[in-house]
Structure formats: C-alpha cells, structure tokens
Design a protein around this motif. Structure first.
Motif, mmCIF file in Angstrom:
data_model
loop_
_atom_site.group_PDB
_atom_site.id
_atom_site.type_symbol
_atom_site.label_atom_id
_atom_site.label_comp_id
_atom_site.label_asym_id
_atom_site.label_seq_id
_atom_site.Cartn_x
_atom_site.Cartn_y
_atom_site.Cartn_z
ATOM 1 N N ALA A 136 1.385 -1.244 -0.098
ATOM 2 C CA ALA A 136 -0.014 0.055 -0.026
ATOM 3 C C ALA A 136 1.206 1.216 -0.119
ATOM 4 N N SER A 137 2.130 1.647 0.617
ATOM 5 C CA SER A 137 2.976 2.015 1.135
ATOM 6 C C SER A 137 3.101 3.173 -0.652
ATOM 7 N N LEU A 138 3.866 1.411 -0.781
ATOM 8 C CA LEU A 138 5.055 1.896 -2.165
ATOM 9 C C LEU A 138 3.884 2.528 -3.636
ATOM 10 N N ALA A 139 1.898 1.961 -3.072
ATOM 11 C CA ALA A 139 1.491 2.828 -3.946
ATOM 12 C C ALA A 139 1.591 3.666 -4.214
ATOM 13 N N LEU A 140 1.392 4.361 -2.373
ATOM 14 C CA LEU A 140 0.844 5.551 -2.679
ATOM 15 C C LEU A 140 1.933 6.319 -3.286
ATOM 16 N N LEU A 141 3.049 6.057 -2.135
ATOM 17 C CA LEU A 141 4.120 7.146 -2.703
ATOM 18 C C LEU A 141 4.810 7.288 -4.606
ATOM 19 N N ALA A 142 4.306 5.792 -5.365
ATOM 20 C CA ALA A 142 4.322 6.190 -7.173
ATOM 21 C C ALA A 142 3.396 6.632 -7.096
ATOM 22 N N ALA A 143 1.957 7.263 -6.491
ATOM 23 C CA ALA A 143 0.921 7.704 -7.343
ATOM 24 C C ALA A 143 0.521 8.605 -8.180
ATOM 25 N N ALA A 144 2.003 9.951 -7.258
ATOM 26 C CA ALA A 144 1.797 11.309 -8.573
ATOM 27 C C ALA A 144 2.437 10.587 -9.684
ATOM 28 N N ASP A 145 3.840 9.666 -10.134
ATOM 29 C CA ASP A 145 4.144 9.550 -10.579
ATOM 30 C C ASP A 145 3.489 8.879 -11.758
ATOM 31 N N ARG A 146 2.620 8.565 -10.630
ATOM 32 C CA ARG A 146 1.736 7.097 -12.086
ATOM 33 C C ARG A 146 0.681 8.720 -12.752
ATOM 34 N N GLN A 147 0.141 9.228 -12.164
ATOM 35 C CA GLN A 147 -1.073 10.595 -12.251
ATOM 36 C C GLN A 147 0.664 10.698 -13.337
ATOM 37 N N GLN A 148 0.631 11.334 -12.908
ATOM 38 C CA GLN A 148 2.152 12.056 -14.203
ATOM 39 C C GLN A 148 1.973 11.528 -15.449
ATOM 40 N N THR A 149 1.972 10.351 -15.393
ATOM 41 C CA THR A 149 2.796 9.651 -16.900
ATOM 42 C C THR A 149 1.271 9.649 -17.606
ATOM 43 N N LEU A 150 0.172 9.462 -15.690
ATOM 44 C CA LEU A 150 -1.073 9.628 -17.081
ATOM 45 C C LEU A 150 -1.161 10.570 -18.171
ATOM 46 N N ALA A 151 -1.036 11.964 -17.014
ATOM 47 C CA ALA A 151 -1.576 13.001 -18.011
ATOM 48 C C ALA A 151 -0.395 13.645 -19.155
ATOM 49 N N ASP A 152 0.757 12.972 -19.299
ATOM 50 C CA ASP A 152 1.586 12.864 -20.264
ATOM 51 C C ASP A 152 1.332 12.892 -21.077
ATOM 52 N N GLY A 153 0.635 11.126 -21.285
ATOM 53 C CA GLY A 153 -0.210 10.552 -22.377
ATOM 54 C C GLY A 153 -1.251 11.040 -22.929
#
Ligand code: ATP
Ligand code: MG
Length: 372
Positions: free
Chosen positions: A304-321
């Motif tokens: 859960a912690s890893l997912a939380l820490l990666a959430a912003a990066d994931r959102q950034q990747t989605l938004a970039d795409g």
C-alpha cells in the motif's frame, strides 16, 4: 457577437449533454440569454438543474440558488419528439382539417417517434424554432448518441428522402377504389407481397398516412433548407466533445474531417474527463508515511505504501500521455484548431455546483467562441 448556435457532437457517453449544459451555464454567467436543448439527458443532470423534469418548453435554471448573480439567464429544455412533430404538422400541414387528418392517423404517433432520423431532424426543428423566436443570444444543442458521426448530419436528408415524392408515390399512389394499382410492374409485386404480409387493410392505413403527409412535403423541404443554411453559417459552431480515450478521439477526428467536407463551421475540441497534472501537494515522501497500524500485516502495508508513493508519478505519466494525444489531435486537425480541456471530477456531475465547476473550466471556450 454573431455566434448564435453551438452544437455539441461526439460519440456515446463522452459528455455531450454535460458539456452542453456547462457551456450554456458559462455563457449565461457572461450575461447572455442562453438556452440549452438537451436530448435525453442523464436523469441526474436533469434533476440537478433544479427545475424538475425537463420538457419541450424552456424552463429557467435557478442559478441564484448557487449564489450566481448575472444579468444573463439559462433556460433548459429537453427535446420532446412528439410535441415537436405536432408543431411541425400544425405549421406545415395545411388546413385545420388536413392537419387533423395527420394527427388522428394511427401510424402518426409511431412514425413520429420511430422513423429513422426523426430524432435528429426534430432536434434541428426545435433548435430552429428557438433561433427564430429571438428570445436567446445563444442556443446550445446537445446531440443524440450516434453510432457513427456521419449519422447526425445526414439525418435530415435521410428523413427528407423518406418523404421524397418517389416513396410517396410508391406508397400512396396510384390507388383505385379497389386498393393499390401500382403502375410499375416492380412495385406491383412489392405491394402485393406487402399486402400479404401485413394485410391489405393495414397497407391502406399506412398509405393513407403517407398521402396525408404529402401536403407537408414542401414545408419540410423549405424548413430543412433553412436549418441547413443556419448550421453552415457564421452564426453556428460545432464543438466536438471527446475523452482522451483513443476510440473517442478517433471518432472526434473523423467528425472534424466530416465537418470540413460538408463545410460546417468547426469551433474546437472539448476534451472531457482529462486527468489533471499532479500538483506538489499530491506527492508524498516516505518520511511522511504514518507508522504501520498493528491491524495491517507488514506485507500489505508495504504494498500500500509503495502504491501511495508511486501515485503521483503514475498520474504524471497518464497526464503526459493524454497531453501528447491531445497535441496529436490538434495537429491532425490542422494545428491551429482550438482545444479546451475539462478535468475528470471525482463524482458524476449531479448538481448545479458540480456543473458550475465544469463551466468554469470552459470559460476560455466561451471567451474564444464569443469573439466570433
Ligand atoms: N468531467 C466529468 N467528470 C465526472 N463525470 C462526468 C464528467 N463529464 C461527464 N460526466 C458524467 O458522465 C456521464 C455521461 O455524461 P453525459 O450524459 O454528458 O454523456 P453523453 O455524451 O451526453 O452521453 P450519451 O451519448 O449517452 O448522450 C454522466 O453521468 C456525467 O455526469
Ligand atoms: Mg447525452
């Protein structure tokens, strides 16, 4: 400003109805007298406008309920096919007796709600009535979901084709007292097969219906030509609503090509449900994580912690795409077209307040289009 009509098109479920309402609200906030003609809106949107069920007559949206003060106003209506058809019959159906003959026909109700293209045709009819009334500075037209973009624009021609004299003749003429007496051998066969299939009496009634409608043909054509001219004029812009999803973008692209082909004025793309870029406040560092509660197993907490820490990066990747996809959409449409974005809200748009959030995001669209 010469802009009088905005038509929102796009594939199923992308947010046409919501976008039409939000654009209309934003124009009203800018002091304009606005009407939004919706087609079969998601029930919650209709409810959320605060005016109960929408009908064929304009109803004032109580913008003051959410503290909005404006010299403009917003009226909403929902297309009522039957009522609009009745209006068309009253207008073009000739003498009172001739009108009544159509309105009383058993097939009229069926034909007026089920004919292919009828929905789109009546939407345009109602739009034209609102335009002609002079009551509004701007009219927003929501469009029905189309399987293919082409369907909406070609609907009036298809319906006109149905009332084309050829079909009229075929079904209603020539007739003798004893029934159908087709002139051409081909249609004689078809008519006799149809008579066997659905019964001579029914055929007579359908033929009677088409015969009665025949008197309206000239009016139909004249009105179609006027609507066509309005939709191709400088007073109209088509807004193509899409989501960042590839299928929706592809259809928006096809629609843009179609608009160019048919010389309809293109206003711009509204890309709805866009993932916003993560702000600094969305990022969390390992140091900010709270200690693991005893009730949560270590393995679960780690994941859960890893997912939380990666959430912003994931959102950034989605938004970039998505940003890349939107740039491509603009480029394919000639590079200089306008494109406005609307973020995905956390919940469905279900009240005036959430509609107002979307309206705010569409302020640049209303401003730009208002300069036309
Ligand atoms: N930006 C958004 N954020 C969150 N929910 C949205 C957003 N835009 C639309 N919705 C929701 O998505 C659903 C579909 O929207 P809408 O009815 O406007 O689509 P539509 O294109 O008109 O659909 P149809 O093709 O069926 O007419 C609705 O429940 C609406 O509240
Ligand atoms: Mg809709």
């Amino acid at each position: 400003m010469s802009l009088r009509v905005l038509v929102c098109c796009g594939s199923g479920g992308v947010g046409k109805t919501t976008t039409s309402a939000a654009l209309a609200m934003q124009a009203a906030l800018c002091g304009q007298r606005v009407a939004v003609l919706t087609i079969d809106p998601a029930k919650r949107l209709a409810d959320s406008l605060g005016i109960g069920p929408l009908s064929n007559t304009p109803q004032r949206v109580p913008l003051q309920h959410i503290g909005i003060e404006t010299s403009g106003h917003l009226d909403a209506l929902m297309l009522d096919m039957k009522a609009t058809w009745d209006g068309v019959v009253r207008r073009f159906g000739g003498s009172h007796q001739a009108q009544q003959r159509i309105l009383d026909n058993r097939y009229y109700e069926l034909a007026s709600t089920r004919l292919a293209g009828s929905h789109e045709y009546m939407a345009m009819q109602r739009l034209y009535e609102l335009y002609e009334s002079g009551d509004y500075d701007l009219i927003l037209l929501d469009t029905p979901p189309t399987r293919h973009a082409m369907e909406f624009l070609s609907a009036p021609q298809r319906l006109n084709g149905l009332f084309d004299e050829g079909v009229m003749h075929w079904l209603s003429l020539p007739r003798s007292k004893r029934g159908f007496k087709a002139l051409e051998r081909g249609s004689e066969v078809v008519v006799s097969v149809l008579k066997k299939l659905i019964g001579a009496g029914t055929m007579e009634e359908i033929a009677e219906f088409f015969d009665a409608m025949k008197g309206m043909w000239a009016g139909f054509q004249e009105r179609s030509a006027a609507v066509d001219a309005l939709l191709a004029s400088d007073e109209t812009r088509f807004v193509l609503v899409t989501t960042p999803a590839p299928a929706a973008r592809k259809e928006a692209q096809e629609f843009a090509d179609l608009l160019a082909e048919t010389q309809r004025p293109f206003g711009g793309f509204v890309v709805n449900r866009v993932v916003p870029f993560p702000g600094p406040q969305t990022r969390i560092t390992p140091a900010q994580l709270p200690p693991r509660p005893d009730a949560v197993p270590e393995e679960t907490w780690r994941a859960a912690s890893l997912a939380l820490l990666a959430a912003a990066d994931r959102q950034q990747t989605l938004a970039d795409g998505e940003a890349k996809a939107m740039a491509q959409l603009r480029e394919q449409a000639g590079g200089s077209v306008s494109l406005w974005t609307v973020p995905e809200l956390e919940a469905d748009v279900h009240d005036l307040r959430s509609l107002a959030i979307l309206a705010k995001h569409l302020a640049p669209a209303i401003q730009e289009l208002g300069q036309i």
